[in-house]
Write a protein that holds these residues in place. Structure first.
Motif, PDB file in Angstrom:
ATOM      1  N   GLY A  46     -37.481 -54.540 -35.042  1.00 59.44           N
ATOM      2  CA  GLY A  46     -37.105 -55.484 -34.005  1.00 59.44           C
ATOM      3  C   GLY A  46     -35.898 -55.081 -33.163  1.00 59.44           C
ATOM      4  N   ALA A  47     -35.426 -53.854 -33.327  1.00 57.41           N
ATOM      5  CA  ALA A  47     -34.245 -53.418 -32.569  1.00 57.41           C
ATOM      6  C   ALA A  47     -34.592 -53.215 -31.102  1.00 57.41           C
ATOM      7  N   ASP A  48     -33.669 -53.590 -30.210  1.00 53.97           N
ATOM      8  CA  ASP A  48     -33.792 -53.271 -28.790  1.00 53.97           C
ATOM      9  C   ASP A  48     -33.123 -51.924 -28.564  1.00 53.97           C
ATOM     10  N   ILE A  49     -33.864 -50.971 -28.024  1.00 54.09           N
ATOM     11  CA  ILE A  49     -33.318 -49.647 -27.757  1.00 54.09           C
ATOM     12  C   ILE A  49     -33.346 -49.434 -26.249  1.00 54.09           C
ATOM     13  N   ARG A  50     -32.191 -49.179 -25.675  1.00 54.06           N
ATOM     14  CA  ARG A  50     -32.076 -48.953 -24.230  1.00 54.06           C
ATOM     15  C   ARG A  50     -31.817 -47.483 -23.977  1.00 54.06           C
ATOM     16  N   TYR A  51     -32.182 -47.019 -22.782  1.00 51.25           N
ATOM     17  CA  TYR A  51     -32.016 -45.602 -22.477  1.00 51.25           C
ATOM     18  C   TYR A  51     -31.636 -45.389 -21.025  1.00 51.25           C
ATOM     19  N   THR A  52     -31.092 -44.205 -20.771  1.00 52.70           N
ATOM     20  CA  THR A  52     -30.824 -43.757 -19.409  1.00 52.70           C
ATOM     21  C   THR A  52     -31.321 -42.321 -19.302  1.00 52.70           C
ATOM     22  N   LEU A  53     -31.530 -41.861 -18.102  1.00 53.80           N
ATOM     23  CA  LEU A  53     -31.910 -40.469 -17.867  1.00 53.80           C
ATOM     24  C   LEU A  53     -30.769 -39.714 -17.186  1.00 53.80           C
ATOM     25  N   THR A  54     -29.593 -40.356 -17.157  1.00 57.44           N
ATOM     26  CA  THR A  54     -28.456 -39.769 -16.444  1.00 57.44           C
ATOM     27  C   THR A  54     -27.468 -39.064 -17.365  1.00 57.44           C
ATOM     28  N   GLY A  55     -27.642 -39.190 -18.678  1.00 54.84           N
ATOM     29  CA  GLY A  55     -26.725 -38.558 -19.609  1.00 54.84           C
ATOM     30  C   GLY A  55     -25.553 -39.424 -20.023  1.00 54.84           C
ATOM     31  N   VAL A  56     -25.438 -40.642 -19.498  1.00 55.63           N
ATOM     32  CA  VAL A  56     -24.373 -41.560 -19.903  1.00 55.63           C
ATOM     33  C   VAL A  56     -24.936 -42.535 -20.935  1.00 55.63           C
ATOM     34  N   LEU A  57     -24.048 -43.130 -21.724  1.00 54.29           N
ATOM     35  CA  LEU A  57     -24.496 -44.086 -22.731  1.00 54.29           C
ATOM     36  C   LEU A  57     -25.147 -45.293 -22.071  1.00 54.29           C
ATOM     37  N   PRO A  58     -26.268 -45.772 -22.622  1.00 50.29           N
ATOM     38  CA  PRO A  58     -26.927 -46.944 -22.030  1.00 50.29           C
ATOM     39  C   PRO A  58     -26.113 -48.219 -22.251  1.00 50.29           C
ATOM     40  N   THR A  59     -26.312 -49.166 -21.344  1.00 48.32           N
ATOM     41  CA  THR A  59     -25.682 -50.483 -21.448  1.00 48.32           C
ATOM     42  C   THR A  59     -26.795 -51.528 -21.491  1.00 48.32           C
ATOM     43  N   ALA A  60     -26.424 -52.786 -21.610  1.00 44.30           N
ATOM     44  CA  ALA A  60     -27.401 -53.879 -21.653  1.00 44.30           C
ATOM     45  C   ALA A  60     -28.193 -53.976 -20.355  1.00 44.30           C
ATOM     46  N   ALA A  61     -27.698 -53.397 -19.275  1.00 46.10           N
ATOM     47  CA  ALA A  61     -28.399 -53.448 -17.986  1.00 46.10           C
ATOM     48  C   ALA A  61     -29.460 -52.352 -17.852  1.00 46.10           C
ATOM     49  N   ASP A  62     -29.454 -51.366 -18.753  1.00 51.09           N
ATOM     50  CA  ASP A  62     -30.410 -50.256 -18.653  1.00 51.09           C
ATOM     51  C   ASP A  62     -31.764 -50.628 -19.244  1.00 51.09           C
ATOM     52  N   ALA A  63     -32.769 -49.809 -18.945  1.00 51.42           N
ATOM     53  CA  ALA A  63     -34.148 -50.067 -19.346  1.00 51.42           C
ATOM     54  C   ALA A  63     -34.320 -50.022 -20.866  1.00 51.42           C
ATOM     55  N   LEU A  64     -35.237 -50.872 -21.342  1.00 54.72           N
ATOM     56  CA  LEU A  64     -35.619 -50.871 -22.758  1.00 54.72           C
ATOM     57  C   LEU A  64     -36.690 -49.817 -23.001  1.00 54.72           C
ATOM     58  N   VAL A  65     -36.656 -49.196 -24.169  1.00 57.12           N
ATOM     59  CA  VAL A  65     -37.742 -48.312 -24.577  1.00 57.12           C
ATOM     60  C   VAL A  65     -38.978 -49.199 -24.747  1.00 57.12           C
ATOM     61  N   PRO A  66     -40.102 -48.827 -24.140  1.00 59.56           N
ATOM     62  CA  PRO A  66     -41.320 -49.648 -24.270  1.00 59.56           C
ATOM     63  C   PRO A  66     -41.789 -49.734 -25.722  1.00 59.56           C
ATOM     64  N   ALA A  67     -42.612 -50.733 -26.006  1.00 54.49           N
ATOM     65  CA  ALA A  67     -43.139 -50.931 -27.359  1.00 54.49           C
ATOM     66  C   ALA A  67     -43.886 -49.707 -27.873  1.00 54.49           C
ATOM     67  N   THR A  68     -44.447 -48.904 -26.987  1.00 51.49           N
ATOM     68  CA  THR A  68     -45.160 -47.692 -27.415  1.00 51.49           C
ATOM     69  C   THR A  68     -44.210 -46.640 -27.951  1.00 51.49           C
ATOM     70  N   GLY A  69     -42.917 -46.743 -27.624  1.00 56.07           N
ATOM     71  CA  GLY A  69     -41.944 -45.751 -28.034  1.00 56.07           C
ATOM     72  C   GLY A  69     -41.918 -44.508 -27.168  1.00 56.07           C
ATOM     73  N   LEU A  70     -42.742 -44.475 -26.123  1.00 55.33           N
ATOM     74  CA  LEU A  70     -42.817 -43.313 -25.244  1.00 55.33           C
ATOM     75  C   LEU A  70     -42.023 -43.571 -23.971  1.00 55.33           C
ATOM     76  N   VAL A  71     -41.093 -42.655 -23.674  1.00 49.00           N
ATOM     77  CA  VAL A  71     -40.267 -42.769 -22.475  1.00 49.00           C
ATOM     78  C   VAL A  71     -40.623 -41.605 -21.555  1.00 49.00           C
ATOM     79  N   PRO A  72     -41.112 -41.917 -20.345  1.00 48.70           N
ATOM     80  CA  PRO A  72     -41.432 -40.827 -19.416  1.00 48.70           C
ATOM     81  C   PRO A  72     -40.155 -40.161 -18.908  1.00 48.70           C
ATOM     82  N   VAL A  73     -40.166 -38.847 -18.829  1.00 51.33           N
ATOM     83  CA  VAL A  73     -39.018 -38.092 -18.350  1.00 51.33           C
ATOM     84  C   VAL A  73     -39.451 -37.326 -17.116  1.00 51.33           C
ATOM     85  N   SER A  74     -38.706 -37.497 -16.036  1.00 52.82           N
ATOM     86  CA  SER A  74     -39.071 -36.769 -14.817  1.00 52.82           C
ATOM     87  C   SER A  74     -37.890 -36.008 -14.269  1.00 52.82           C
TER      88      SER A  74
END
Length: 189
Positions: free
Chosen positions: A161-189
Motif C-alpha cells: 500500500g505504499a505510495d511511491i513517487r518519482y521524477t525523471l530529473t534526478g532530484v528527490l521526488p516530492t508529494a507533487a510528483d507523479a505516482l508510480v502506476p499500479a503496474t510498477g512500470l515507469v516509462p523513461v524517455s
C-alpha cells in the motif's frame, strides 16, 4: 538469497552444518527483500513480509519457538508481516509495517527490551505504534543488454500500500510528483 563461507552452524541455509561454500550458492525458498547476518545465524524478510531464519538457535534467535539449530530457512513466529529487521550476535529485532518493535533470542543485559535478562525463542512485541520508523526503499529494476537499456523501469515496493513517487530529473521526488502506476512500470524517455 545467495550464501557462501563457513556453514558450521547451518548459517548458510543449505541443509547442512558441514557445508562450506567458496562460491555464492542460492538458498532454496529464501527469496527476500531484506537480509541480515548475526553470529552463526541468518534471517531474511521474504517478498510477502514473512521472516525466515536459519543457523545457530541456542538462544532462540531463529524465532521459531525452539532452540533447535536450523540448517534451512524456517518461518519465524510472531507478526505476519515485517518491514525492517536487525540481528545481533544471538538476538533479533524487527519492525512491522505498523511500527511495532518485536524482539527475541538472547536476552543478556536486557537487550530484548522486555525488562528481563532471559532468552526468548518466541518473538514478542516490546513497543507499539512507532509511526516514525522509516520503511525500506522500493526495489528498482532496469533490464538492459550490452547494446541497449530499457525504456521502462520496474519499481516494486516491499511495503504493501505504499505510495511511491518519482521524477525523471534526478532530484528527490516530492508529494507533487507523479505516482508510480499500479503496474510498477515507469516509462523513461
Amino acid at each position: 538469497v545467495y550464501t557462501w563461507g563457513l556453514g558450521s552452524s547451518g548459517q548458510l541455509g543449505l541443509g547442512s552444518t558441514t557445508t562450506t561454500m567458496a562460491t555464492p550458492t542460492l538458498v532454496p525458498t529464501a527469496h527476500a527483500t531484506a537480509i541480515a547476518a548475526g553470529d552463526h545465524f541468518t534471517a531474511a524478510i521474504r517478498h510477502d513480509g514473512v521472516l525466515v531464519a536459519w543457523g545457530a538457535n541456542d538462544s532462540g534467535q531463529v524465532g521459531d519457538t525452539t532452540t533447535v539449530t536450523r540448517t534451512s530457512p524456517a518461518i519465524a513466529a510472531g507478526p505476519a508481516s515485517l518491514s525492517l529487521m536487525s540481528l545481533g550476535d544471538a538476538h533479533a529485532l524487527a519492525v512491522t509495517p505498523e511500527g511495532s518493535l518485536w524482539t527475541w533470542g538472547n536476552g543478556l543485559a536486557g537487550r530484548l527490551g522486555d525488562s528481563l535478562t532471559t532468552s526468548r525463542a518466541t518473538p514478542q512485541s516490546v513497543l507499539s505504534g512507532l509511526a516514525s520508523w522509516v520503511l525500506p526503499a522500493p526495489t528498482v529494476s532496469v533490464p538492459s543488454s550490452a547494446l541497449h537499456a530499457a525504456l521502462e523501469v520496474s519499481v516494486l515496493s516491499s511495503t504493501v500500500g505504499a505510495d511511491i513517487r518519482y521524477t525523471l530529473t534526478g532530484v528527490l521526488p516530492t508529494a507533487a510528483d507523479a505516482l508510480v502506476p499500479a503496474t510498477g512500470l515507469v516509462p523513461v524517455s
